[in-house]
Write a protein that holds these residues in place. Sequence first.
Motif, PDB file in Angstrom:
ATOM      1  N   PHE A  64      -1.714 -23.579   0.251  1.00 50.94           N
ATOM      2  CA  PHE A  64      -1.880 -24.556  -0.825  1.00 50.94           C
ATOM      3  C   PHE A  64      -0.659 -24.610  -1.748  1.00 50.94           C
ATOM      4  O   PHE A  64      -0.722 -25.175  -2.835  1.00 50.94           O
ATOM      5  N   GLY A  65       0.448 -23.995  -1.320  1.00 50.47           N
ATOM      6  CA  GLY A  65       1.692 -24.098  -2.058  1.00 50.47           C
ATOM      7  C   GLY A  65       1.948 -23.026  -3.101  1.00 50.47           C
ATOM      8  O   GLY A  65       2.934 -23.096  -3.821  1.00 50.47           O
ATOM      9  N   TYR A  66       1.078 -22.039  -3.184  1.00 50.57           N
ATOM     10  CA  TYR A  66       1.281 -20.959  -4.148  1.00 50.57           C
ATOM     11  C   TYR A  66       2.182 -19.880  -3.548  1.00 50.57           C
ATOM     12  O   TYR A  66       2.176 -19.650  -2.348  1.00 50.57           O
ATOM     13  N   SER A  67       2.932 -19.224  -4.402  1.00 49.13           N
ATOM     14  CA  SER A  67       3.716 -18.070  -4.003  1.00 49.13           C
ATOM     15  C   SER A  67       2.914 -16.824  -4.374  1.00 49.13           C
ATOM     16  O   SER A  67       2.345 -16.757  -5.458  1.00 49.13           O
ATOM     17  N   THR A  68       2.868 -15.854  -3.478  1.00 50.42           N
ATOM     18  CA  THR A  68       2.048 -14.665  -3.728  1.00 50.42           C
ATOM     19  C   THR A  68       2.907 -13.409  -3.750  1.00 50.42           C
ATOM     20  O   THR A  68       3.867 -13.276  -3.003  1.00 50.42           O
ATOM     21  N   MET A  69       2.537 -12.494  -4.635  1.00 52.64           N
ATOM     22  CA  MET A  69       3.236 -11.218  -4.784  1.00 52.64           C
ATOM     23  C   MET A  69       2.214 -10.095  -4.878  1.00 52.64           C
ATOM     24  O   MET A  69       1.140 -10.291  -5.426  1.00 52.64           O
ATOM     25  N   SER A  70       2.575  -8.949  -4.352  1.00 53.33           N
ATOM     26  CA  SER A  70       1.741  -7.762  -4.532  1.00 53.33           C
ATOM     27  C   SER A  70       2.562  -6.695  -5.243  1.00 53.33           C
ATOM     28  O   SER A  70       3.782  -6.608  -5.067  1.00 53.33           O
ATOM     29  N   PHE A  71       1.892  -5.902  -6.045  1.00 52.41           N
ATOM     30  CA  PHE A  71       2.521  -4.824  -6.803  1.00 52.41           C
ATOM     31  C   PHE A  71       1.722  -3.558  -6.559  1.00 52.41           C
ATOM     32  O   PHE A  71       0.499  -3.559  -6.735  1.00 52.41           O
ATOM     33  N   HIS A  72       2.388  -2.498  -6.164  1.00 51.56           N
ATOM     34  CA  HIS A  72       1.702  -1.243  -5.898  1.00 51.56           C
ATOM     35  C   HIS A  72       2.582  -0.098  -6.355  1.00 51.56           C
ATOM     36  O   HIS A  72       3.773  -0.076  -6.059  1.00 51.56           O
ATOM     37  N   GLY A  73       2.022   0.842  -7.056  1.00 54.04           N
ATOM     38  CA  GLY A  73       2.782   1.940  -7.648  1.00 54.04           C
ATOM     39  C   GLY A  73       3.153   3.060  -6.710  1.00 54.04           C
ATOM     40  O   GLY A  73       3.769   4.036  -7.127  1.00 54.04           O
ATOM     41  N   TYR A  74       2.799   2.943  -5.434  1.00 53.69           N
ATOM     42  CA  TYR A  74       3.161   4.004  -4.495  1.00 53.69           C
ATOM     43  C   TYR A  74       4.043   3.428  -3.394  1.00 53.69           C
ATOM     44  O   TYR A  74       4.404   2.263  -3.403  1.00 53.69           O
ATOM     45  N   GLU A 102       8.941   5.231 -16.044  1.00 53.56           N
ATOM     46  CA  GLU A 102       9.057   6.585 -16.586  1.00 53.56           C
ATOM     47  C   GLU A 102       7.745   7.341 -16.464  1.00 53.56           C
ATOM     48  O   GLU A 102       7.721   8.561 -16.475  1.00 53.56           O
ATOM     49  N   GLU A 103       6.637   6.611 -16.358  1.00 55.31           N
ATOM     50  CA  GLU A 103       5.327   7.255 -16.331  1.00 55.31           C
ATOM     51  C   GLU A 103       4.751   7.239 -14.915  1.00 55.31           C
ATOM     52  O   GLU A 103       4.567   6.176 -14.322  1.00 55.31           O
ATOM     53  N   TYR A 104       4.500   8.423 -14.415  1.00 53.52           N
ATOM     54  CA  TYR A 104       3.881   8.579 -13.105  1.00 53.52           C
ATOM     55  C   TYR A 104       2.565   9.320 -13.291  1.00 53.52           C
ATOM     56  O   TYR A 104       2.473  10.249 -14.080  1.00 53.52           O
ATOM     57  N   ILE A 105       1.564   8.885 -12.553  1.00 52.90           N
ATOM     58  CA  ILE A 105       0.269   9.562 -12.580  1.00 52.90           C
ATOM     59  C   ILE A 105      -0.103   9.833 -11.131  1.00 52.90           C
ATOM     60  O   ILE A 105      -0.133   8.911 -10.306  1.00 52.90           O
ATOM     61  N   GLY A 106      -0.378  11.084 -10.825  1.00 52.14           N
ATOM     62  CA  GLY A 106      -0.666  11.426  -9.436  1.00 52.14           C
ATOM     63  C   GLY A 106       0.550  11.156  -8.576  1.00 52.14           C
ATOM     64  O   GLY A 106       1.653  11.572  -8.882  1.00 52.14           O
ATOM     65  N   TRP A 107       0.373  10.386  -7.519  1.00 47.78           N
ATOM     66  CA  TRP A 107       1.438  10.139  -6.556  1.00 47.78           C
ATOM     67  C   TRP A 107       2.356   8.983  -6.929  1.00 47.78           C
ATOM     68  O   TRP A 107       3.384   8.798  -6.309  1.00 47.78           O
ATOM     69  N   GLY A 108       1.961   8.151  -7.877  1.00 49.04           N
ATOM     70  CA  GLY A 108       2.756   6.946  -8.084  1.00 49.04           C
ATOM     71  C   GLY A 108       2.955   6.546  -9.526  1.00 49.04           C
ATOM     72  O   GLY A 108       2.567   7.246 -10.459  1.00 49.04           O
TER      73      GLY A 108
END
Length: 120
Positions: A64-74, A102-108
């Motif tokens: 439908f013409g949208y651009s998609t992004m994913s964000f993941h801390g690991y 600067e802030e990591y919690i657990g693995w990511g």
Amino acid sequence: MPRLRELAGKGIAFRNAMDMSHAGRTVGAEMLVLTSTLPIRGRPIFVNYDLNQIPSLPRVLGEFGYSTMSFHGYDGFFWNRENAHRSLGYDVDFFRNSIEAEEYIGWGVSDREVLDFAFS
């Protein structure tokens, strides 16, 4: 996000939610949310199956013409997430190595830092 922030501001909680994520936990939850399919038993679906043919939210939005992004801390290699996200139709993804934090919690990277990066 505006709707989720509004719900969070009202203190709305979902007390009858059931964990259907199975093996891999976050991978199973992602699959459930992005494709409306329940995770299968055994190794996480991101590792064992071709996801190119499964209808997914990022793929439909792209159509439908949208651009998609994913964000993941690991790391993107964990549970094959980087390849899986491309197969599910994300245009761009950001993992721990892309996010200055600067802030990591657990693995990511902490969720706060990931959200700050996503909205910057």
